[in-house]
Design a protein around this motif. Structure first.
Motif, short mmCIF file in Angstrom:
data_model
loop_
_atom_site.label_atom_id
_atom_site.label_comp_id
_atom_site.label_asym_id
_atom_site.label_seq_id
_atom_site.Cartn_x
_atom_site.Cartn_y
_atom_site.Cartn_z
N SER A 29 0.83 -1.21 0.00
CA SER A 29 0.00 0.00 0.00
C SER A 29 0.86 1.25 0.00
CB SER A 29 -0.92 -0.01 1.22
OG SER A 29 -1.77 -1.12 1.23
N ASP A 51 -6.49 7.70 -7.92
CA ASP A 51 -7.28 7.91 -6.70
C ASP A 51 -7.26 6.66 -5.82
OD1 ASP A 51 -7.92 10.46 -7.38
OD2 ASP A 51 -9.85 9.97 -8.27
N THR A 55 -4.97 5.90 -1.66
CA THR A 55 -5.38 5.35 -0.36
C THR A 55 -4.26 4.56 0.32
OG1 THR A 55 -6.23 3.28 -1.29
CG2 THR A 55 -7.74 5.15 -1.24
N PHE A 58 -2.66 4.73 3.97
CA PHE A 58 -3.24 4.11 5.16
C PHE A 58 -2.53 2.82 5.54
CE2 PHE A 58 -7.41 6.38 4.03
CZ PHE A 58 -7.11 7.42 4.89
N PHE A 230 -9.56 1.37 3.70
CA PHE A 230 -8.83 2.13 2.68
C PHE A 230 -9.77 3.08 1.93
CE2 PHE A 230 -5.81 -1.41 3.17
CZ PHE A 230 -4.62 -0.71 3.25
N GLY A 231 -11.01 2.65 1.72
CA GLY A 231 -11.96 3.45 0.95
C GLY A 231 -12.34 4.76 1.61
N ALA A 233 -10.58 6.97 2.48
CA ALA A 233 -9.71 8.06 2.01
C ALA A 233 -10.48 9.05 1.15
CB ALA A 233 -8.54 7.49 1.21
N PHE A 234 -11.60 8.60 0.56
CA PHE A 234 -12.39 9.46 -0.31
C PHE A 234 -13.43 10.28 0.47
CE2 PHE A 234 -11.21 5.67 -2.81
CZ PHE A 234 -10.43 6.29 -3.77
N GLN A 245 -12.28 4.67 10.98
CA GLN A 245 -11.17 3.86 10.49
C GLN A 245 -10.60 2.90 11.55
OE1 GLN A 245 -8.24 6.39 8.42
NE2 GLN A 245 -8.46 4.92 6.77
#
Length: 338
Positions: A29, A51, A55, A58, A230-231, A233-234, A245
């Motif tokens: 990552s 995008d 992420t 993280f 991770f998602g 992040a948006f 998180q």
């Protein structure tokens, strides 16, 4: 090909390959994040995957939680804990690769750009783990190692206060989280709750295991927790992200480390080899990305393909350094002559 030279040395206890599998997720990552950051600087072309790769930062809190779990497990399993031996083990394990790579990068930068007082001062800051309070011109990624080192030092001392009482650890995490919201400094308090996740999981592992029904459904939930971790992040509301998180990461790690979900997948040899070498990959990957990137950009116009090739080549080069720069120092008391 003999792959034993690329496998970590186990100094004591039982080897748990799924932990290296988790480290694989974390380090890949981070690699993707830094590869994408490099390409943003040197390529005008955009990427539909950029995008997603963003992420990857993280992966750092995942590393923190793994450290919390591993070190706490060692403390809990030790019959007679010695703070002195604990510190010696941390020094003999992390200092040599850190010192060697830092000095190599310092001299390479100095020969390229010239020796100057600012660079010398930055070297002093890096070697004393205080660059988070000033500058780091040598190896910018070591900011997180400084956080880890502070955690290493105080963990046994905090055990004298909180012991195995989970509620006390949660109170410490809450206090650190509130402090970090009030004071924006790059210090342990800002990340302490990630370590607490690992600490609590290590304590839970020593207790009677719960029997959870609907295992297959739980596996889906655990996998979704990782994806959402991770998602997020948006998501634009940072406070909501910082609250959700840790919960999502706890669910995922509980499923893997306590319930044993996905152990077979995470124990895949390639994952454990890369995850087992994550420390040296972490220490040198930023510079290797720069070298491989400048070499490959003129040759590969497609950004997605370029990113994948940079990821593979960077990982491969870093792995070649593992038997020399990290593996010898995994052995307990490597500095003693037989």
């Amino acid at each position: 090909m003999n792959l034993s030279i690329f496998k970590r040395v186990i100094s004591r206890g039982v080897y748990r390959p799924e932990i290296d599998g988790l480290r694989f997720i974390a380090i890949v990552s981070v690699l993707l994040f830094h590869v994408d950051a490099f390409l943003n600087l040197y390529m005008k072309k955009t990427s539909i995957l950029s995008d997603v790769w963003f992420t990857g930062h993280f992966g750092v809190p995942l590393f923190f939680s793994i450290s919390g779990f591993v070190l706490t497990s060692q403390i809990l399993k030790s019959k007679k804990f010695s703070y002195k031996q604990y510190i010696i083990r941390r020094i003999e394990r992390i200092e040599p690769p850190f010192l060697i790579t830092t000095l190599i990068f310092f001299f390479l930068l100095s020969f390229r750009d010239g020796f100057d007082p600012e660079k010398n001062y930055s070297l002093f800051r890096v070697l004393t783990y205080t660059s988070n309070f000033d500058t780091n011109l040598i190896n910018v990624v070591t900011w997180s190692l400084e956080i880890e080192v502070v955690f290493y030092l105080i963990l046994p001392l905090l055990f004298l206060l909180a012991k195995r009482d989970i509620w006390k650890w949660l109170l410490l995490a809450l206090a650190a989280f509130i402090f970090s919201q009030l004071y924006e400094i790059q210090f342990l308090t800002r990340f302490f709750h990630w370590f607490i996740i690992g600490i609590v999981l290590a304590i839970l592992e020593t207790r009677k295991k719960m029997i959870i029904p609907y295992a297959e459904l739980c596996k889906i939930l655990v996998f979704l927790s990782l994806a959402l971790f991770f998602g997020l992040a948006f998501f634009e509301n940072h406070l909501v992200v910082e609250i959700l998180q840790p919960i999502l990461l706890f669910i995922f790690l509980y499923g893997v480390l306590i319930e044993g979900y996905f152990v077979k997948i995470l124990s895949f040899q390639l994952f454990t080899i890369i995850g087992g070498a994550c420390y040296i990959i972490y220490l040198i990957h930023f510079q290797v990305i720069s070298v491989t990137g400048h070499f490959l950009i003129p040759l590969v116009p497609n950004r997605e393909l370029l990113a994948i090739l940079m990821l593979i080549s960077t990982t491969f080069i870093c792995l070649l350094a593992f038997p020399i720069l990290e593996r010898p120092f995994m052995k307990r008391k490597w500095w003693k002559r037989n």
